[in-house]
Design a protein around this motif. Structure first.
Motif, short mmCIF file in Angstrom:
data_model
loop_
_atom_site.label_atom_id
_atom_site.label_comp_id
_atom_site.label_asym_id
_atom_site.label_seq_id
_atom_site.Cartn_x
_atom_site.Cartn_y
_atom_site.Cartn_z
N HIS A 1 0.83 -1.02 0.03
CA HIS A 1 -0.06 -0.07 0.09
C HIS A 1 1.02 1.25 0.05
O HIS A 1 0.55 2.26 -0.56
CB HIS A 1 -0.77 0.02 1.03
N ALA A 2 1.97 1.20 0.62
CA ALA A 2 3.04 2.35 0.72
C ALA A 2 3.47 2.64 -0.47
O ALA A 2 3.47 3.78 -0.96
CB ALA A 2 4.02 2.13 1.82
N ALA A 3 3.90 1.72 -1.34
CA ALA A 3 4.39 1.74 -2.47
C ALA A 3 3.56 2.51 -3.53
O ALA A 3 3.67 3.22 -4.27
CB ALA A 3 5.02 0.40 -3.10
N ARG A 4 2.24 1.79 -3.39
CA ARG A 4 1.33 2.33 -4.57
C ARG A 4 0.91 3.75 -4.10
O ARG A 4 0.95 4.63 -5.12
CB ARG A 4 -0.08 1.75 -4.03
N SER A 5 0.83 4.36 -3.02
CA SER A 5 0.56 5.60 -2.68
C SER A 5 1.88 6.54 -2.99
O SER A 5 1.55 7.75 -3.64
CB SER A 5 0.16 5.91 -1.21
N LEU A 6 3.04 6.35 -2.63
CA LEU A 6 4.17 6.91 -2.96
C LEU A 6 4.36 7.10 -4.71
O LEU A 6 4.73 8.08 -5.19
CB LEU A 6 5.38 6.38 -2.38
N ARG A 7 4.04 5.90 -5.34
CA ARG A 7 4.23 5.97 -6.83
C ARG A 7 3.16 6.99 -7.25
O ARG A 7 3.41 7.71 -8.35
CB ARG A 7 3.95 4.72 -7.43
N VAL B 1 16.42 -0.73 -5.99
CA VAL B 1 17.64 -0.19 -6.26
C VAL B 1 17.59 1.10 -7.24
O VAL B 1 18.15 1.96 -6.96
CB VAL B 1 18.60 -1.15 -6.85
N GLU B 2 16.45 0.90 -8.29
CA GLU B 2 15.98 2.02 -9.16
C GLU B 2 15.54 3.41 -8.25
O GLU B 2 15.79 4.32 -8.43
CB GLU B 2 14.90 1.45 -9.99
N SER B 3 14.88 2.86 -7.10
CA SER B 3 14.25 3.98 -6.22
C SER B 3 15.41 4.76 -5.47
O SER B 3 15.61 6.02 -5.69
CB SER B 3 13.29 3.51 -5.32
N VAL C 1 12.84 1.55 0.43
CA VAL C 1 12.84 0.63 1.52
C VAL C 1 11.42 -0.17 1.53
O VAL C 1 11.44 -1.32 1.70
CB VAL C 1 12.98 1.29 2.81
N SER C 2 10.22 0.49 1.06
CA SER C 2 9.15 -0.41 0.81
C SER C 2 9.36 -1.52 -0.09
O SER C 2 8.75 -2.58 -0.11
CB SER C 2 7.95 0.44 0.41
N TYR C 3 9.81 -1.05 -1.26
CA TYR C 3 10.23 -2.25 -2.37
C TYR C 3 11.06 -3.21 -1.89
O TYR C 3 10.88 -4.43 -2.00
CB TYR C 3 10.94 -1.57 -3.49
N LEU C 4 12.20 -2.72 -1.20
CA LEU C 4 13.05 -3.79 -0.46
C LEU C 4 12.39 -4.81 0.40
O LEU C 4 12.61 -6.21 0.59
CB LEU C 4 14.11 -3.00 0.43
N ARG C 5 11.37 -4.31 1.26
CA ARG C 5 10.59 -5.12 2.10
C ARG C 5 9.53 -5.92 1.67
O ARG C 5 9.32 -7.06 2.04
CB ARG C 5 9.76 -4.16 3.20
#
Length: 544
Positions: free
Chosen positions: A463-469, A499-501, A487-491
């Motif tokens: 959910h965090a990654a979706r909102s931040l994107r 890494v891209e982020s 860090v969300s992607y990493l988790r």
């Protein structure tokens, strides 16, 4: 009083504070003395006044008065008086009714050296005084009228006026007429709670009042029809001066007066004040530099700050510095300037020094002295206190802002961030959703960042990654949300995306370190620990 984590280092020591920031006196000077001096100076725009006379009238030594003025206004009393006289001179020059020359007008305001006056005027307003006078006379009215005494206008926030006219309805149906009157009454009663809006309920068929002076006048009207067992209400918000349509709604429900009232009230609460403010901001952005008032510049800076980008914050700092030099007595300008510096601290827009925090704190003290209850200024001050980690002070200000204007989406957004910093993530999401329903389109990206941050705090990394994107799609200039996104992607186990982020974060600030990221935001230790460990694993350096 910021929250700390084992990774967060203390403030940099050994740097000198700015000259206008006092190094001692934690209780601060007496605001009453500064206010009394300002009152005397405003009354002395067209009268001779020496610094010694001002100190005697205020009942303090001249040296003490100068020190207090430098602390709270950022300049000496005589420099402040010079700014007031420049404003009064400009008011006289742009008054098309004036028949006096530039030299006479300047001399009346105690500018006795024409060359120096012309230079100071051009620096402040972007044109020569003679050009201002010529432009004003070119639009002179055919019927002149008597000129009043010299008055310096205090630019406090202005009430927008709203006339609510009951929706028109077919004359042959008295039942619909009764429903239309009930809808207008309900909307007027709800919007009357907003202290920055002056609401007037008119009778159906009343003509539009004409705007007077600088007051913003608007009209909310509509049309009501009945079809079968359903009723349709069309609402329209217009600017009376220009005739422009600012907002509209098409509501349909069963022929139930209470259901229709509820729909109309909800729609007006969400959109009317936001549409009026957006029009005010758009109008300010269209005004030529030489004609901008202090509030025009403040609103343009606010638009930049709502974008939540480091570049916008830097532009706002420059714009507000100019506005503050022109009108040192504007609480809104001081509050927005504090938040502009606070954004650079929180968004890692530049390496942060102790001077940056001192500058933010000095501007906050200045804004507190100039407090006139403007909800925009209160919200800006709340946000700046967050940047310093002073969460109790921030909460008190955002509560005041929402009491004054319950529909201010920006204030609900700051309330959401406040809950994030205190670890109340579920409540933060509720506040952000409310802000999203009310918020100006310019600030939606920041609201989505807040929702993603709250989801990160709850461990809901997808959910965090979706909102931040979504935030970065709305505003591609944002770089700082990659702090949490990587860090969300990493988790989530998406190392390539992580890494891209983090590479995007490095492009945003090539010299950024983990310590700087953690020192910029007053989150709870658990949040900071997860954030710091993730950035470590992704290769961001600990420190320079």
């Amino acid at each position: 009083m910021g929250l700390s984590s084992p990774r967060v280092r203390g403030p940099m020591m050994g740097s000198e504070p700015p000259r206008h920031v006092a190094r001692a006196d934690p209780m601060g000077p007496r605001p009453a003395v500064v206010r009394k001096a300002v009152e005397i100076l405003r009354a002395s725009v067209c009268a001779p006044l020496r610094a010694a006379d001002l100190a005697r009238l205020c009942g303090v030594p001249e040296r003490t008065l100068n020190a207090q003025f430098q602390r709270f206004v950022g300049q000496s009393p005589m420099q402040y008086l010079r700014c007031l006289r420049l404003e009064a001179t400009r008011a006289a020059l742009v008054d098309a009714r004036s028949t006096e020359s530039v030299t006479v007008i300047a001399a009346r305001h105690h500018f006795n050296h024409p060359g120096r006056f012309a230079k100071a005027y051009a620096e402040a307003y972007g044109e020569l005084p003679s050009q201002a006078l010529q432009r004003a006379r070119a639009t002179e009215r055919a019927q002149p009228f008597e000129v009043g005494p010299c008055i310096v206008r205090i630019e406090q926030y202005r009430l927008a006026t709203l006339t609510i006219v009951p929706p028109a309805a077919p004359r042959h149906d008295p039942g619909l007429r009764w429903i239309a009157d009930g809808v207008a009454e309900a909307v007027a009663a709800d919007l009357s709670r907003i202290r920055t809006l002056s609401v007037r309920l008119a009778s159906a068929g009343t003509g539009s009042p004409q705007p007077r002076g600088d007051v913003c006048s608007h009209r909310l009207s509509g049309f009501l029809t009945l079809g079968g067992d359903r009723v349709r209400l069309i609402l329209r918000l217009t600017d009376i001066g220009s005739g422009r349509s600012l907002w509209g709604a098409n509501l349909e429900c069963e022929a139930d007066v209470f259901a229709l009232q509820a729909r109309a009230v909800e729609a007006a609460r969400r959109h009317v004040v936001a549409a009026i403010r957006r029009e005010d901001i758009d109008r300010a952005s269209m005004v030529a530099l030489c004609d901008q008032t202090t509030r025009d510049r403040a609103l343009r800076a606010l638009d930049l700050l709502l974008g939540s980008s480091a570049d916008g914050a830097r532009q706002a700092v420059d714009m507000l510095g100019t506005a503050m030099a022109r009108d040192p007595d504007s609480g809104l300008v001081a509050a927005l300037a504090a938040w502009a510096h606070g954004q650079l601290v929180m968004y890692n827009g530049a390496p942060v020094t102790e001077d940056d925090r001192l500058e933010t704190a000095a501007l906050l003290r200045r804004a507190a002295i100039l407090d006139d209850g403007d909800p925009l200024a209160l919200t800006a001050r709340s946000a700046a206190h967050m940047a310093l980690g002073e969460l109790d002070a921030s909460e008190g200000l955002v509560v005041r802002a929402l009491r004054t204007e319950p529909t201010l989406g920006w204030a609900w957004s700051r309330a959401g961030w406040l809950c994030c910093y205190r670890g109340r993530y579920d409540r933060a999401i509720r506040n952000f959703r409310r802000a999203l329903a009310l918020e100006d389109r310019r600030a939606r990206a920041n609201v989505y960042v807040g929702m993603g941050t709250a989801a990160f705090g709850l461990g809901r990394y997808d959910h965090a990654a979706r909102s931040l994107r979504q935030a970065m799609r709305l505003n591609p200039d944002l770089g700082w949300p990659n702090r949490s996104l990587s860090v969300s992607y990493l988790r989530m186990g998406e190392r390539r995306l992580a890494v891209e982020s983090v590479d995007s974060l490095r492009r945003f600030r090539p010299d950024l370190t983990v310590d700087e990221v953690l020192a910029a935001v007053p989150f709870q230790p658990d949040f900071l620990g997860r954030l710091g460990d993730g950035l470590d694993r992704l290769g961001l350096p600990d420190r320079r």
